[in-house]
Design an enzyme around this catalytic site. Sequence first.
Site, PDB file in Angstrom:
ATOM      1  N   TYR A  98       6.185   8.192  -2.641  1.00 39.13           N
ATOM      2  CA  TYR A  98       4.877   8.534  -3.307  1.00 39.13           C
ATOM      3  C   TYR A  98       4.696  10.032  -2.950  1.00 39.13           C
ATOM      4  O   TYR A  98       4.422  10.002  -4.771  1.00 39.13           O
ATOM      5  CB  TYR A  98       4.172   7.432  -2.024  1.00 39.13           C
ATOM      6  CG  TYR A  98       2.540   7.507  -2.814  1.00 39.13           C
ATOM      7  CD1 TYR A  98       1.418   6.097  -3.682  1.00 39.13           C
ATOM      8  CD2 TYR A  98       1.231   8.765  -2.512  1.00 39.13           C
ATOM      9  CE1 TYR A  98       1.069   6.841  -3.651  1.00 39.13           C
ATOM     10  CE2 TYR A  98       0.292   8.768  -2.695  1.00 39.13           C
ATOM     11  CZ  TYR A  98      -0.647   8.003  -3.724  1.00 39.13           C
ATOM     12  OH  TYR A  98      -1.151   7.939  -4.229  1.00 39.13           O
ATOM     13  N   LYS A 150       0.650  -1.336   0.424  1.00 43.67           N
ATOM     14  CA  LYS A 150       0.051   0.000   0.023  1.00 43.67           C
ATOM     15  C   LYS A 150       0.416   1.102   0.180  1.00 43.67           C
ATOM     16  O   LYS A 150       0.223   2.026   0.052  1.00 43.67           O
ATOM     17  CB  LYS A 150      -0.717   0.110   1.226  1.00 43.67           C
ATOM     18  CG  LYS A 150      -2.087  -1.317   1.312  1.00 43.67           C
ATOM     19  CD  LYS A 150      -2.141  -2.238   0.242  1.00 43.67           C
ATOM     20  CE  LYS A 150      -3.102  -1.430  -0.865  1.00 43.67           C
ATOM     21  NZ  LYS A 150      -3.651  -2.588  -2.184  1.00 43.67           N
ATOM     22  N   HIS A 204       7.808  -7.742  -1.396  1.00 42.27           N
ATOM     23  CA  HIS A 204       7.692  -6.925  -0.025  1.00 42.27           C
ATOM     24  C   HIS A 204       8.709  -7.213   0.523  1.00 42.27           C
ATOM     25  O   HIS A 204       8.532  -6.902   2.576  1.00 42.27           O
ATOM     26  CB  HIS A 204       6.036  -7.163   0.773  1.00 42.27           C
ATOM     27  CG  HIS A 204       4.910  -6.663  -0.390  1.00 42.27           C
ATOM     28  ND1 HIS A 204       5.140  -5.480  -1.245  1.00 42.27           N
ATOM     29  CD2 HIS A 204       3.859  -7.653  -0.911  1.00 42.27           C
ATOM     30  CE1 HIS A 204       3.413  -5.286  -1.857  1.00 42.27           C
ATOM     31  NE2 HIS A 204       3.314  -6.324  -1.623  1.00 42.27           N
TER      32      HIS A 204
END
Length: 319
Positions: A219, A67, A130
């Site tokens: 991000y 995420k 991950h």
Amino acid sequence: YEDLKEDIVEIHDQLLQTLDQHTNWNGRQLVKYDGFWLPVLYFRPILSTQKYFRAKDNDIILATVPKSGTTWLKALTFSIVNRDVYTIDQSPLLTCNPHTLVPLLELDLYFHQENPNFQHISNPRIFSTHIPFKILPDSIRDSECKIIYICRNPLDQFISFRHFSLENNFEKDAVPLELDEAFDMFCQGIHSMGPFWDHMLGFWNAHLKNPEKVLFLKYEDLKVDIEFSVKKIAEFLGCAFSVEEEKQGLIEQIAKLCSFESLKNLEVNKTGHVHGAVKNSSFFRKGEVGGWTNYLTPAMVERFRKVLASKLDGSGLIF
Ligand code: A3P
């Protein structure tokens, strides 16, 4: 093959008997391996990836905490690397979810097997993972392959994961803990692939040590100037855009194709599933920065800031 499997199952079973475990807020069991809380469900595949994956020098590895922008990074990297293969209007992204185009090592490849078939994967191979830096297979660290890491403000990552997990109802029989209890675990670093600070610092320090090997993205920076980031990724991968390509507007076109609005509204991403039961649509929720302000109290944020400041102190990594 059977030998490989027996070997890893034995190691896995022995480790599970000795290592600390904790139930995550969503009911998923976590095991603490080499300092990180890994979902028990992916523990054997992670061990298989660590032991058996062999990176090639021209592989590209996209690494994230779930995420943090994995889907976006997959779409961008795939488009940048394959821009000579597909025109924008023929991009496979228009008909496939980014997770289908860029497999996750421990889930899509090593989940059921120790020797997955790589033949269908085009060159250069792009994989995502991950897995924390220190648990990666040696060949990823030791080969010439490139690693791109993207992280995100942990508060947004926490809220995003909460929605994602609840929407996909990962543990059907579990009653999820309330937000404040989940947040308490998060601040202690007990969450999938946590602690988030150690996950980020592993890749951050590797980037500082060898910036040619590890690109470290945020991000939020991509949100501010996506075209700059597209250029940066291409340069890092050794396939910088030519003046001619820039003039043709290829950078803008890739940025637009991979934008939240564009991907979210594609038919393929409104329906269907990846990784067995995860809704394609659940990878595209809001795509915003700072949404956590709607969910967390000032006291929670204050606690988080103290934790973050102490954990990142002296590292040079800031949010
Ligand atoms: P939100 O839940 O805050 O909306 P991951 O790809 O690592 O699973 O992360 C998912 C998060 O990235 C979600 O955040 C999702 O909406 C956002 N996201 C997905 N695709 C995106 C894109 N193309 N541009 C920006 N954000 C995107």
